[in-house]
Design an enzyme around this catalytic site. Structure first.
Site, PDB file in Angstrom:
ATOM      1  N   HIS A 145      -3.407   7.895   3.834  1.00 12.24           N
ATOM      2  CA  HIS A 145      -3.347   6.545   4.314  1.00 12.24           C
ATOM      3  C   HIS A 145      -4.525   5.638   4.173  1.00 12.24           C
ATOM      4  CE1 HIS A 145       0.421   7.960   6.111  1.00 12.24           C
ATOM      5  NE2 HIS A 145      -0.222   8.765   6.707  1.00 12.24           N
TER       6      HIS A 145
ATOM      7  N   GLY B 210       4.121 -14.106  17.455  1.00  8.43           N
ATOM      8  CA  GLY B 210       3.217 -15.167  17.084  1.00  8.43           C
ATOM      9  C   GLY B 210       1.650 -14.864  17.280  1.00  8.43           C
TER      10      GLY B 210
ATOM     11  N   HIS C 241       0.817 -17.991  28.009  1.00  7.07           N
ATOM     12  CA  HIS C 241       1.535 -18.019  28.993  1.00  7.07           C
ATOM     13  C   HIS C 241       2.465 -16.937  29.456  1.00  7.07           C
ATOM     14  CE1 HIS C 241       3.334 -20.585  26.189  1.00  7.07           C
ATOM     15  NE2 HIS C 241       4.555 -20.604  26.925  1.00  7.07           N
TER      16      HIS C 241
ATOM     17  N   THR D 276       6.914 -12.261  22.196  1.00  9.33           N
ATOM     18  CA  THR D 276       7.664 -11.273  21.547  1.00  9.33           C
ATOM     19  C   THR D 276       6.546 -10.508  20.777  1.00  9.33           C
ATOM     20  OG1 THR D 276       7.194 -12.725  19.589  1.00  9.33           O
ATOM     21  CG2 THR D 276       9.445 -12.972  20.721  1.00  9.33           C
TER      22      THR D 276
ATOM     23  N   CYS E 229       2.188 -11.755  23.943  1.00  2.00           N
ATOM     24  CA  CYS E 229       3.038 -12.977  23.892  1.00  2.00           C
ATOM     25  C   CYS E 229       4.312 -12.921  24.093  1.00  2.00           C
ATOM     26  CB  CYS E 229       2.894 -13.891  22.622  1.00  2.00           C
ATOM     27  SG  CYS E 229       3.555 -13.356  20.892  1.00  2.00           S
TER      28      CYS E 229
ATOM     29  N   HIS F 163      -1.207   6.130  10.841  1.00  2.00           N
ATOM     30  CA  HIS F 163      -0.990   5.823   9.431  1.00  2.00           C
ATOM     31  C   HIS F 163      -1.505   4.521   9.066  1.00  2.00           C
ATOM     32  CE1 HIS F 163       2.970   8.170   8.583  1.00  2.00           C
ATOM     33  NE2 HIS F 163       1.916   8.981   9.404  1.00  2.00           N
TER      34      HIS F 163
HETATM   35  C1  RB5 Z   1       6.246 -18.864  23.832  1.00  3.73           C
HETATM   36  O1  RB5 Z   1       7.224 -19.706  24.337  1.00  3.73           O
HETATM   37  C2  RB5 Z   1       6.631 -18.008  22.774  1.00  3.73           C
HETATM   38  O2  RB5 Z   1       7.097 -18.643  21.614  1.00  3.73           O
HETATM   39  C3  RB5 Z   1       5.451 -17.127  22.437  1.00  3.73           C
HETATM   40  O3  RB5 Z   1       4.933 -16.579  23.486  1.00  3.73           O
HETATM   41  C4  RB5 Z   1       5.669 -15.907  21.406  1.00  3.73           C
HETATM   42  O4  RB5 Z   1       6.684 -15.357  21.617  1.00  3.73           O
HETATM   43  C5  RB5 Z   1       5.539 -16.627  20.129  1.00  3.73           C
HETATM   44  O5  RB5 Z   1       5.711 -15.644  18.998  1.00  3.73           O
END
Ligand code: RB5
Length: 145
Positions: free
Chosen positions: A134, A71, A11, A68, A66, A99
């Site tokens: 590599h 995950g 999301h 970051t 996602c 690489h």
């Molecule tokens: C969702 O809130 C967030 O935890 C997910 O998108 C991500 O950043 C996890 O690694």
């Protein structure tokens, strides 16, 4: 013939997924594996969907998004045929291909903006693996599993 890219997100990544597909136009063909709204889902499921699609030969490369990029890349990297790299610059995207022979680009929608994400995609998709010294390092990644 444009390359097919499987793309999946949670999301937090959904708005960036849509913006990137639109901005790339017909440069690539997309295999969109969702999610398709900002309703809360688990990045673990979408990393798995993309890993399985690439394993089945439905796409050569993948993009995961996602919040970051972390995950969803961890989820995909549980599969031996996936080398997913979280990138925050085109330099990282270039070196992930050159690489590491990365086949999946992971992006953090809460970390980078659409312009940087686009640069990452275009660099990732136009950089070849250098092989040579590599190759043996990449080959080692799946030993001992
Ligand atoms: C969702 O809130 C967030 O935890 C997910 O998108 C991500 O950043 C996890 O690694």
């Amino acid at each position: 013939m444009p390359k097919t890219i499987a793309i999946a997100c949670d999301h937090a990544g959904f708005p960036l997924k849509e913006a990137l597909k639109k901005a790339c136009g017909d440069r690539y063909r997309w295999l969109d594996l969702g999610t398709n709204s900002t309703d809360s889902v688990s990045y673990a499921d979408f990393g798995e969907h993309l890993a399985k699609a690439i394993g089945a030969g439905r796409a050569d490369y993948g993009i995961l998004i996602c919040g970051t990029g972390i995950g969803i890349s961890i989820a995909a990297n549980r599969y031996a045929h996936i080398r997913a790299a979280v990138c925050t610059s085109s330099t990282m995207a270039r070196l992930a291909r050159a690489h590491n022979n990365a086949n999946v680009l992971a992006l953090g929608a809460r970390i980078i903006g659409a312009e940087v994400a686009l640069d990452c995609i275009d660099t990732f998709m136009t950089t070849d693996f250098e092989g040579g010294r590599h190759q043996a390092r990449v080959d080692k990644l799946n030993t001992g599993l």
